[in-house]
Each structure stands twice: as structure tokens, then as C-alpha cells.
Design a protein around this motif. Structure first.
Motif, short mmCIF file in Angstrom:
data_model
loop_
_atom_site.label_atom_id
_atom_site.label_comp_id
_atom_site.label_asym_id
_atom_site.label_seq_id
_atom_site.Cartn_x
_atom_site.Cartn_y
_atom_site.Cartn_z
N UNK A 98 57.54 24.07 34.96
CA UNK A 98 57.59 25.06 34.51
C UNK A 98 59.20 26.06 34.04
N UNK A 99 58.74 25.50 32.32
CA UNK A 99 59.77 25.37 31.50
C UNK A 99 59.86 26.34 30.30
N UNK A 100 60.21 25.37 29.43
CA UNK A 100 60.26 26.33 27.36
C UNK A 100 60.01 25.68 26.94
N UNK A 101 59.74 25.79 25.46
CA UNK A 101 59.78 25.63 24.04
C UNK A 101 61.11 25.62 23.38
N UNK A 102 61.18 24.53 22.80
CA UNK A 102 62.81 25.00 22.04
C UNK A 102 62.42 24.18 20.42
N UNK A 103 62.10 24.78 19.41
CA UNK A 103 61.42 24.37 18.50
C UNK A 103 60.25 23.22 18.29
N UNK A 104 59.70 24.03 18.82
CA UNK A 104 58.29 23.46 18.86
C UNK A 104 58.40 22.27 20.08
N UNK A 105 59.56 21.89 21.23
CA UNK A 105 59.41 20.91 21.82
C UNK A 105 59.33 21.88 23.40
N UNK A 106 58.34 20.81 24.26
CA UNK A 106 58.77 21.47 25.63
C UNK A 106 60.20 21.19 26.27
N UNK A 107 60.79 22.06 26.90
CA UNK A 107 61.99 21.05 27.88
C UNK A 107 61.64 21.52 29.58
N UNK A 108 61.91 20.64 30.35
CA UNK A 108 61.68 20.98 31.45
C UNK A 108 62.47 22.02 31.94
N UNK A 109 61.99 22.84 33.28
CA UNK A 109 62.77 23.63 33.57
C UNK A 109 63.24 22.90 35.47
N UNK A 110 63.56 23.90 36.29
CA UNK A 110 64.04 23.65 36.84
C UNK A 110 63.03 23.86 38.59
N UNK A 111 61.77 24.75 38.38
CA UNK A 111 60.42 24.40 39.23
C UNK A 111 60.06 23.30 38.96
N UNK A 112 59.48 23.00 40.33
CA UNK A 112 58.93 21.53 39.81
C UNK A 112 57.46 21.89 41.34
N UNK A 113 56.33 21.67 41.35
CA UNK A 113 55.94 21.12 41.94
C UNK A 113 55.95 19.69 43.08
N UNK A 114 55.54 19.52 43.93
CA UNK A 114 55.55 18.62 45.30
C UNK A 114 54.78 17.42 43.96
N UNK A 115 53.65 17.33 43.96
CA UNK A 115 52.51 16.61 42.98
C UNK A 115 51.16 16.93 43.62
#
Length: 122
Positions: A98-115
Motif C-alpha cells: 500500500x503506497x502512493x503516487x508522486x509525479x505519476x510514479x509509484x512509491x512504496x508505503x510501509x504496509x506489506x503483505x507476507x507474499x
């Protein structure tokens, strides 16, 4: 509890398909852009695909363009990754973020799944 839970991985022959799901709990998925990443043994984690909060924008790494499709159902608090024409080099652990977009690029957030493990046999 804030978490992401992936499912849908498995063993498939080259040329086959899988659909991964990433279900969110403890937070509202629609507040975040979402990304899928993968990590193969001995390699660094790499970006696979992302989708904006409103589903209006998606992006993919070059090697999966035309084969993978990311989508989301905010009502179900779930993100999907449809993977077609799978290749042995797609073998990896796939995780959502779960992250965000900045200048049309995705950036990673702190919430990750286990895979979830995806294995493609030749």
C-alpha cells in the motif's frame, strides 16, 4: 490490525495463468495506491505493477506488459494481479504494498503483505 494478505499463488506450467489477490484489513484500501512486487531467490525485490487510488492509472515493468493486469475492487478492499502467458523467469514470491503516487510514479508505503509463491515450470 493493519494487514495485507496475498493468495492465489501456486505452481503452473509455462504459458499458464494465475490470478493473485491481495486483501486488506484494518484500513481502507481506497485511500492508497497499490503495488505488486516480486522477489526471486538470490535477487532483489523488483516492482511489477501499480494502480492509482481511483483505478485511473496503472503502470507495469516492461517484462510483464501485455501479460499482467493489475486491478482493484475498493468495495471488497482487494487488489488483483492477473498473470497470463507465464514464463519460468516470472517465478518469485509476489507481495502487495500500500503506497502512493508522486509525479505519476509509484512509491512504496510501509504496509506489506507476507507474499505468495509463484512457480512457473518450463
Amino acid at each position: 490490525q493493519v494487514q495485507l494478505v496475498e493468495s492465489g499463488g501456486g505452481l503452473v506450467q509455462a504459458g499458464g495463468s494465475l490470478r493473485l489477490s491481495c486483501a486488506a484489513s484494518g484500513f481502507t484500501l481506497s485511500n492508497y495506491a497499490m503495488g505488486w512486487f516480486r522477489q526471486a531467490p538470490g535477487k532483489e525485490r523488483e516492482f511489477v505493477a501499480s494502480i492509482s487510488k481511483s483505478r485511473g492509472s496503472t503502470s507495469y515493468r516492461d517484462s510483464v506488459k501485455g501479460r499482467f493486469t493489475i486491478s482493484r475492487d475498493n468495495a471488497k478492499n482487494t487488489v488483483y494481479l492477473q498473470m497470463n502467458s507465464l514464463r519460468p523467469e516470472d517465478t518469485a514470491v509476489y507481495s502487495c504494498n500500500a503506497g502512493g503516487y508522486y509525479s505519476e510514479s509509484y512509491y512504496q508505503g510501509a504496509i506489506w503483505g507476507q507474499g505468495t509463491q509463484v512457480t512457473v515450470s518450463s
